[in-house]
Scaffold this motif. Structure first.
Motif, short mmCIF file in Angstrom:
data_model
loop_
_atom_site.label_atom_id
_atom_site.label_comp_id
_atom_site.label_asym_id
_atom_site.label_seq_id
_atom_site.Cartn_x
_atom_site.Cartn_y
_atom_site.Cartn_z
N MET A 64 0.84 -1.20 0.00
CA MET A 64 0.00 0.00 0.00
C MET A 64 0.88 1.26 0.00
O MET A 64 1.87 1.32 0.72
CB MET A 64 -0.92 0.02 1.22
N ARG A 65 0.50 2.21 -0.79
CA ARG A 65 1.28 3.44 -0.88
C ARG A 65 1.10 4.29 0.38
O ARG A 65 -0.01 4.53 0.83
CB ARG A 65 0.84 4.24 -2.10
N THR A 66 2.23 4.72 0.95
CA THR A 66 2.21 5.64 2.08
C THR A 66 2.46 7.04 1.54
O THR A 66 3.49 7.30 0.93
CB THR A 66 3.29 5.28 3.11
N PRO A 67 1.52 7.97 1.74
CA PRO A 67 1.68 9.30 1.13
C PRO A 67 2.82 10.09 1.75
O PRO A 67 3.10 9.98 2.94
CB PRO A 67 0.33 9.97 1.38
N MET A 68 3.48 10.87 0.92
CA MET A 68 4.50 11.82 1.36
C MET A 68 3.87 13.21 1.45
O MET A 68 2.87 13.49 0.79
CB MET A 68 5.65 11.86 0.34
N LEU A 119 16.69 8.48 -0.80
CA LEU A 119 16.28 7.57 -1.88
C LEU A 119 15.83 6.23 -1.31
O LEU A 119 14.79 5.69 -1.73
CB LEU A 119 17.45 7.37 -2.86
N ALA A 120 16.57 5.72 -0.36
CA ALA A 120 16.17 4.46 0.28
C ALA A 120 14.82 4.62 0.96
O ALA A 120 13.95 3.73 0.89
CB ALA A 120 17.24 4.01 1.28
N GLN A 121 14.62 5.74 1.64
CA GLN A 121 13.35 6.00 2.31
C GLN A 121 12.20 5.99 1.32
O GLN A 121 11.14 5.39 1.56
CB GLN A 121 13.39 7.34 3.04
N ARG A 138 7.36 3.98 -0.67
CA ARG A 138 6.47 3.99 -1.85
C ARG A 138 6.21 2.59 -2.38
O ARG A 138 5.10 2.27 -2.80
CB ARG A 138 7.10 4.87 -2.95
N PHE A 139 7.23 1.69 -2.37
CA PHE A 139 7.10 0.40 -3.05
C PHE A 139 7.28 -0.82 -2.14
O PHE A 139 6.94 -1.93 -2.54
CB PHE A 139 8.08 0.32 -4.22
N ASP A 140 7.86 -0.66 -0.96
CA ASP A 140 8.03 -1.75 0.01
C ASP A 140 8.57 -3.02 -0.64
O ASP A 140 7.97 -4.10 -0.54
CB ASP A 140 6.69 -2.03 0.71
#
Length: 236
Positions: A1-5, A47-49, A54-56
């Motif tokens: 599931m996408r976590t919003p930024m 970038l890692a975050q 976003r993609f897990d």
């Protein structure tokens, strides 16, 4: 599931040309003594975050060029490995051709035992860290081969700063180009990314550039990273 930024509107921040980004880097390093290794660490950690949030992914392949952009990708590989992701790294050039700071990042990964592969394995996410903002003609040689193959390596592609092969000033594509699902650009977004379909979702990362640097080169406003070190730039 996408976590919003946290998000920012495109017109709420300044946009940079390649020449202006070169000047930002110069001021950071020469005048403020904020070195490449510090900016690279900030870029790679963010970038890692983004990749995780976003993609897990369970598996990530990092394609790293020989310059600062590649170094940021290698930093991301370290942070992802530390978070339990199965990471593999493929270099766009022999390590002997890497700059000193990216070469050091690669040595760290070797000491950690992170996998290095001549032929990049398939993975959930591919990180494109082959070519940064200083594009000089079409991607060629081994880098060109990796750009051409990137769509066959993974399900999702995340580019660092810009999709490799895209001119960040005018958005032109002189040859092969990466078609990214998401791009994490650094400091401020580059003007050539604004209308480029290859960018995918566009995010902005804090690499610790003080607002005074943007004031000095006449680009405003600076981004507000008080809500987080990665911002999503709203759909253009």
């Amino acid at each position: 599931m996408r976590t919003p930024m946290p998000s920012v509107e495109p017109d709420e921040i300044g946009w940079l040309t390649e020449a202006q980004m070169v000047e930002v880097d110069r001021v950071m390093i020469e005048e403020l003594q904020i070195g490449l290794i510090q900016m690279m660490e900030n870029a790679g950690r963010n970038l890692a975050q983004l990749v995780l949030q976003r993609f897990d992914p369970s598996t990530v392949t990092v394609l790293a060029g020989s310059g600062g952009n590649g170094g940021g990708g290698l930093v991301a590989a370290r942070h992802l490995a530390n978070r339990g992701v199965d990471v593999s790294v493929t270099l766009g050039q022999p390590v002997e051709k890497f700059g000193p700071v990216p070469a050091q990042q690669f040595e760290i990964l070797q000491r950690m035992g992170v996998d290095t592969a001549t032929d990049p394995p398939r993975s959930d996410v591919v990180i494109d860290a082959l070519i940064g903002y200083s594009l000089t003609g079409a991607p060629r040689g081994r880098v060109g081969e990796l750009v051409a193959a990137i769509g066959d390596i993974g399900g999702r592609v995340v580019s660092l700063d810009t999709p490799s092969g895209l001119d960040v000033t005018d958005g032109s594509v002189p040859g092969l180009v990466v078609d990214a699902d998401a791009t994490l650009t650094l400091a401020l977004p580059k003007v050539g990314l604004r209308d480029a379909v290859q960018v995918g979702e566009l995010y902005l990362a804090d690499i610790s550039v003080p607002p005074s640097v943007y004031d000095a080169i006449g680009v405003a406003p600076a981004p507000d990273f008080s809500r987080g070190t990665v911002l999503e730039i709203a759909t253009l």
